[in-house]
Design an enzyme around this catalytic site. Structure first.
Site, PDB file in Angstrom:
ATOM      1  N   GLY A  30       0.802  -1.218   0.000  1.00 28.60           N
ATOM      2  CA  GLY A  30       0.000   0.000   0.000  1.00 28.60           C
ATOM      3  C   GLY A  30       0.828   1.258   0.000  1.00 28.60           C
ATOM      4  O   GLY A  30       0.387   2.301  -0.494  1.00 28.60           O
ATOM      5  N   GLU A  72       1.707   1.853  -3.522  1.00 26.04           N
ATOM      6  CA  GLU A  72       0.479   2.285  -4.205  1.00 26.04           C
ATOM      7  C   GLU A  72       0.137   3.731  -3.866  1.00 26.04           C
ATOM      8  O   GLU A  72      -0.288   4.496  -4.741  1.00 26.04           O
ATOM      9  CB  GLU A  72      -0.664   1.341  -3.822  1.00 26.04           C
TER      10      GLU A  72
END
Length: 272
Positions: free
Chosen positions: A123, A126
């Site tokens: 994450g 991302e």
């Protein structure tokens, strides 16, 4: 040159976060992820507060560019696994996990720079890719190691990483979980440039201040137009760009910018 604001630009609203350290300096919003005990792992509280901070900066006319960063050890080492380990399909699908949180980040119209040092994994990688561009230190490591947990990326990793570095590298990284070092990340187009770790924030803030000197309307237009290139064909994207270019001739900033060029002076952009 950016006009000086009439009032101070740091407010209590922007400072009241538990998982972030937020400040505003020289028309630049600075958001530091602040869960160092877990390498800034992204839990729902952090993502919600990040969306709130970005929304606050979006509404604050004194903010013209934003920098998101972590600490020396990690930008963010992934999503918080402890929050998800006992979840089932119905829990994840029913709540549409990460959808609302990421939309809050993506809807920000002001330019966002990710200043990455240390780990940007899962994450964290991302989140960095959701920003408009990445400046990283020479200690940065990027990766999508979700395969090691028996899952895949869930905040856009398979889509954005592929667009940044191409199918072959993206497929390898997602299938093996290997990390990409800073030099390879720059060579592959994932980051705009690599700087020494000690200079990371200086470089990121200097870049943000340079953006803040430009016309706020034109800056938003650039962000919207470049992002459009990922969503449409070249012909349609070029038409969209041309129409936005035409529309900027209705602004005071366009008149000021061209007049300043002709008069060999610094333009005074006011976002009108």
């Amino acid at each position: 040159m950016v006009p000086s604001p009439a009032t101070a630009i740091g407010t209590e609203e922007e400072l009241a976060y538990e998982t972030l350290i937020v400040d505003i300096e020289d028309h630049v919003g600075i958001i530091r992820l602040n869960r160092p005990e877990v390498l800034n792992a992204l839990n729902l509280q952090l993502l919600a507060e990040l969306g709130e901070a970005l929304d606050s900066m979006e509404r604050n006319d004194t903010v013209r560019a934003i920098v998101i960063t972590g600490n020396e050890r990690a930008f963010a080492a992934g999503a918080d696994i402890r929050e998800m380990a006992d979840k089932e399909f119905v829990d994840m699908f029913g709540s549409d996990r990460f959808s609302a949180e990421t939309e809050a980040i993506l809807k920000c119209r002001k330019p966002i720079i990710a200043a990455v040092s240390g780990y940007a994994l899962g994450g964290g990688c991302e989140l960095a890719m959701m920003c408009d561009f990445i400046i990283c230190s020479d200690t940065a490591k990027f990766g999508q190691p979700e395969i090691n947990l028996g899952v895949i990326a869930g905040i856009g990793g398979t889509q954005r990483l592929t667009r940044f570095v191409g199918k072959s590298k993206s497929m390898e990284m997602h299938l093996t979980g290997r990390f990409m070092e800073a030099e390879e990340a720059e060579r592959s187009g994932l980051v705009s440039r690599v700087v020494p770790e000690k200079r990371l924030m200086d470089e990121a803030l200097a870049t943000a201040r340079k953006i803040a000197e430009k016309s706020p309307i034109a800056v938003k237009a650039v962000k919207e137009t470049v992002n459009r290139s990922y969503e449409t064909t070249l012909r349609e994207g070029t038409l969209f760009e041309r129409r936005v270019f035409h529309s900027l001739f209705a602004t005071e900033d366009q008149s000021e910018g061209m007049a300043a060029f002709a008069e060999k002076r610094t333009p005074q952009f006011r976002g009108r």
